[in-house]
Design a protein around this motif. Structure first.
Motif, PDB file in Angstrom:
ATOM      1  N   THR A 149       9.294 -11.344  25.815  1.00 30.94           N
ATOM      2  CA  THR A 149       9.083 -11.510  24.381  1.00 30.94           C
ATOM      3  C   THR A 149      10.096 -12.498  23.838  1.00 30.94           C
ATOM      4  O   THR A 149      11.300 -12.375  24.080  1.00 30.94           O
ATOM      5  N   LEU A 150       9.597 -13.475  23.097  1.00 30.62           N
ATOM      6  CA  LEU A 150      10.424 -14.499  22.478  1.00 30.62           C
ATOM      7  C   LEU A 150      10.140 -14.480  20.978  1.00 30.62           C
ATOM      8  O   LEU A 150       8.986 -14.615  20.564  1.00 30.62           O
ATOM      9  N   LEU A 151      11.171 -14.274  20.176  1.00 34.54           N
ATOM     10  CA  LEU A 151      11.015 -14.269  18.727  1.00 34.54           C
ATOM     11  C   LEU A 151      11.398 -15.630  18.172  1.00 34.54           C
ATOM     12  O   LEU A 151      12.406 -16.214  18.561  1.00 34.54           O
ATOM     13  N   LEU A 152      10.589 -16.126  17.243  1.00 40.13           N
ATOM     14  CA  LEU A 152      10.810 -17.416  16.599  1.00 40.13           C
ATOM     15  C   LEU A 152      11.196 -17.141  15.153  1.00 40.13           C
ATOM     16  O   LEU A 152      10.444 -16.489  14.427  1.00 40.13           O
ATOM     17  N   VAL A 153      12.350 -17.602  14.725  1.00 41.61           N
ATOM     18  CA  VAL A 153      12.841 -17.327  13.370  1.00 41.61           C
ATOM     19  C   VAL A 153      13.347 -18.620  12.746  1.00 41.61           C
ATOM     20  O   VAL A 153      13.919 -19.469  13.428  1.00 41.61           O
ATOM     21  N   ASP A 154      13.114 -18.760  11.433  1.00 38.04           N
ATOM     22  CA  ASP A 154      13.604 -19.923  10.700  1.00 38.04           C
ATOM     23  C   ASP A 154      14.982 -19.586  10.137  1.00 38.04           C
ATOM     24  O   ASP A 154      15.102 -18.846   9.163  1.00 38.04           O
ATOM     25  N   GLU A 155      15.995 -20.125  10.779  1.00 33.60           N
ATOM     26  CA  GLU A 155      17.372 -19.799  10.381  1.00 33.60           C
ATOM     27  C   GLU A 155      17.768 -20.436   9.061  1.00 33.60           C
ATOM     28  O   GLU A 155      18.685 -19.962   8.388  1.00 33.60           O
ATOM     29  N   ASN A 156      17.083 -21.493   8.654  1.00 33.95           N
ATOM     30  CA  ASN A 156      17.416 -22.153   7.391  1.00 33.95           C
ATOM     31  C   ASN A 156      16.837 -21.401   6.196  1.00 33.95           C
ATOM     32  O   ASN A 156      17.427 -21.383   5.123  1.00 33.95           O
ATOM     33  N   ALA A 157      15.700 -20.769   6.353  1.00 34.50           N
ATOM     34  CA  ALA A 157      15.059 -20.051   5.248  1.00 34.50           C
ATOM     35  C   ALA A 157      15.698 -18.692   5.008  1.00 34.50           C
ATOM     36  O   ALA A 157      15.800 -18.256   3.860  1.00 34.50           O
ATOM     37  N   ASP A 158      16.113 -18.004   6.073  1.00 36.85           N
ATOM     38  CA  ASP A 158      16.653 -16.652   5.917  1.00 36.85           C
ATOM     39  C   ASP A 158      17.731 -16.415   6.976  1.00 36.85           C
ATOM     40  O   ASP A 158      17.435 -16.066   8.114  1.00 36.85           O
ATOM     41  N   GLU A 159      18.987 -16.589   6.564  1.00 38.18           N
ATOM     42  CA  GLU A 159      20.101 -16.440   7.507  1.00 38.18           C
ATOM     43  C   GLU A 159      20.316 -14.992   7.927  1.00 38.18           C
ATOM     44  O   GLU A 159      20.691 -14.713   9.066  1.00 38.18           O
ATOM     45  N   MET A 160      20.057 -14.047   7.013  1.00 43.07           N
ATOM     46  CA  MET A 160      20.227 -12.633   7.338  1.00 43.07           C
ATOM     47  C   MET A 160      19.199 -12.182   8.382  1.00 43.07           C
ATOM     48  O   MET A 160      19.520 -11.417   9.287  1.00 43.07           O
TER      49      MET A 160
END
Length: 181
Positions: free
Chosen positions: A136-147
């Protein structure tokens, strides 16, 4: 008269070599069907099985249709051994992983709706219950939501998921991460 038998031997040798490279088709049913298959030796069958086993089946579960299409094209363009499937809804991800016997599940994580981290972890646990090793690989936008990015990093540290990646990385890097899973 002495030259003529040598020519025939050379022609016979040439055609025998050609048959080794391009085997003659074998007719399956009658001549009316037009179905043909080629002779396959055991080595070519084994290499074909290894090639199919080497193919990586990836399921994408992402909210953004445009981002999902871009990731899909990038993955298939970076490595021809990737077969990418796209889940239209998060509820279908587990059944799609079961149907295609997925090796990697890539899920986008956002703060709202069914794409929340808690819902993604439930899907990941259901996929693990299928009985084979699906990373499982999670993709997250670190610029939109740092928390949220910090929560995803903590989930990887706690070994709840296999890995994560930021949405801002290049498609080549994403393909490299998936290849190492």
């Amino acid at each position: 008269y002495k030259v003529l038998p040598q020519v025939f031997r050379l022609r016979r040798h040439f055609f025998m070599q050609q048959e080794k490279i391009f085997p003659k088709p074998i007719q399956l049913a009658g001549a009316e069907t037009g179905l043909f298959r080629y002779n396959k030796n055991a080595e070519s069958i084994r290499s074909e099985r290894r090639w199919k086993a080497a193919m990586r089946r990836i399921v994408l579960d992402m909210k953004g249709g445009l981002l999902a299409e871009a990731v899909m094209q990038a993955l298939t363009g970076c490595d021809p051994d990737f077969v990418v499937y796209r889940s239209s809804k998060p509820e279908e991800s587990v059944s799609l992983c079961r149907a295609c016997h997925a090796n990697v599940l890539v899920m986008e994580v956002i703060r709202q709706g069914v794409w929340k981290l808690s819902e993604r972890l439930k899907i990941q646990s259901d996929v693990k219950k299928l009985g084979w090793d699906c990373k499982t690989l999670l993709l997250v936008d670190e610029n939109a939501d740092e928390m949220l990015a910090a929560d995803v990093r903590q989930a990887v540290k706690d070994r709840l998921v296999d890995n994560f990646i930021y949405a801002s990385v290049s498609p080549t890097y994403l393909a490299g991460v998936i290849d190492t899973l």
